[in-house]
Design an enzyme around this catalytic site. Structure first.
Site, PDB file in Angstrom:
ATOM      1  N   HIS A  99      24.782  10.559 -43.549  1.00 46.95           N
ATOM      2  CA  HIS A  99      25.506  10.595 -42.343  1.00 46.95           C
ATOM      3  C   HIS A  99      27.048  10.447 -42.764  1.00 46.95           C
ATOM      4  O   HIS A  99      27.284   9.599 -43.655  1.00 46.95           O
ATOM      5  CB  HIS A  99      25.226   9.567 -41.487  1.00 46.95           C
ATOM      6  N   HIS A 101      30.596   8.920 -41.133  1.00 53.93           N
ATOM      7  CA  HIS A 101      31.019   8.086 -40.016  1.00 53.93           C
ATOM      8  C   HIS A 101      32.411   9.058 -39.820  1.00 53.93           C
ATOM      9  O   HIS A 101      33.364   9.188 -40.789  1.00 53.93           O
ATOM     10  CB  HIS A 101      31.267   6.978 -40.319  1.00 53.93           C
TER      11      HIS A 101
HETATM   12  P1  5GP Z   1      25.480   3.146 -41.957  1.00 54.51           P
HETATM   13  O1  5GP Z   1      25.570   1.469 -42.027  1.00 54.51           O
HETATM   14  O2  5GP Z   1      24.082   3.557 -42.763  1.00 54.51           O
HETATM   15  O3  5GP Z   1      26.548   3.684 -42.853  1.00 54.51           O
HETATM   16  O4  5GP Z   1      25.604   3.426 -40.546  1.00 54.51           O
HETATM   17  C1  5GP Z   1      24.208   3.659 -39.782  1.00 54.51           C
HETATM   18  C2  5GP Z   1      25.119   3.907 -38.323  1.00 54.51           C
HETATM   19  O5  5GP Z   1      24.120   4.481 -37.579  1.00 54.51           O
HETATM   20  C3  5GP Z   1      25.624   2.497 -37.679  1.00 54.51           C
HETATM   21  O6  5GP Z   1      26.959   2.690 -37.349  1.00 54.51           O
HETATM   22  C4  5GP Z   1      24.621   2.377 -36.413  1.00 54.51           C
HETATM   23  O7  5GP Z   1      25.302   1.719 -35.375  1.00 54.51           O
HETATM   24  C5  5GP Z   1      24.112   3.689 -36.243  1.00 54.51           C
HETATM   25  N1  5GP Z   1      22.783   3.702 -35.644  1.00 54.51           N
HETATM   26  C6  5GP Z   1      21.700   3.249 -35.851  1.00 54.51           C
HETATM   27  N2  5GP Z   1      20.831   3.550 -35.053  1.00 54.51           N
HETATM   28  C7  5GP Z   1      21.257   4.433 -34.130  1.00 54.51           C
HETATM   29  C8  5GP Z   1      20.682   5.157 -32.985  1.00 54.51           C
HETATM   30  O8  5GP Z   1      19.543   4.891 -32.603  1.00 54.51           O
HETATM   31  N3  5GP Z   1      21.773   5.844 -32.114  1.00 54.51           N
HETATM   32  C9  5GP Z   1      22.909   6.129 -32.738  1.00 54.51           C
HETATM   33  N4  5GP Z   1      23.648   6.904 -31.916  1.00 54.51           N
HETATM   34  N5  5GP Z   1      23.336   5.506 -33.688  1.00 54.51           N
HETATM   35  C10 5GP Z   1      22.999   4.717 -34.482  1.00 54.51           C
END
Ligand code: 5GP
Length: 136
Positions: A99, A101
């Site tokens: 993903h 951001h």
């Molecule tokens: P990472 O820390 O892996 O780069 O980011 C994962 C992101 O996924 C986090 O910012 C978190 O808020 C988001 N996230 C986790 N679960 C969900 C969800 O069920 N729905 C949405 N829309 N975002 C999610």
């Protein structure tokens, strides 16, 4: 294997605020809005992270991220945008599904700060550069 949350979003098992969708890519608002409009762009097919995503799909994901960043500035009033993808736990990855951001920035030190401090120890830059260069 248990599906990750983003695979569940793709399959419609978890709701989201959808921003964009085509056959390969989905974009939606992050559930935890670091700043107003914080978005995630993902491939619909599961890949663990940026590093293991085929280049065609990776490029499609970044195309959408770029467009959302442009819209943040033109229509949400953002003054800047951070485009960020975490690979592996040590780098802050919490969801094991590639993903990107897209984090609009309105004010300094608002919700999100990326601090990069130069190391003080001596690094062997010629050897480091050669190792990367030789393997590109
Ligand atoms: P990472 O820390 O892996 O780069 O980011 C994962 C992101 O996924 C986090 O910012 C978190 O808020 C988001 N996230 C986790 N679960 C969900 C969800 O069920 N729905 C949405 N829309 N975002 C999610």
């Amino acid at each position: 294997m248990e599906k990750d949350v983003f695979c569940k979003i793709v399959d419609g098992e978890i709701p989201c605020y959808k921003l964009f969708e085509d056959s390969d890519v989905l974009a939606f608002l992050d559930i935890a809005q670091v700043t107003k409009g914080h978005a995630l762009v993902i491939p619909k097919k599961h890949y663990d992270n940026f590093l293991s995503t085929p280049d065609k799909i990776m490029h499609k994901v970044f195309d959408v991220a770029q467009r959302i960043g442009q819209i943040d500035i033109q229509f949400l009033g953002a003054k800047g945008v951070n485009i960020l993808t975490n690979c592996y736990e040590i780098a802050g990855q919490t969801v094991n599904h590639f993903h990107v951001h897209v984090i609009p920035r309105y004010e300094k030190h608002e919700g999100f700060a990326l601090e990069m401090k130069a190391q003080t120890n001596n690094l062997n830059l010629p050897v480091i550069a050669q190792t990367i260069k030789d393997n590109l």
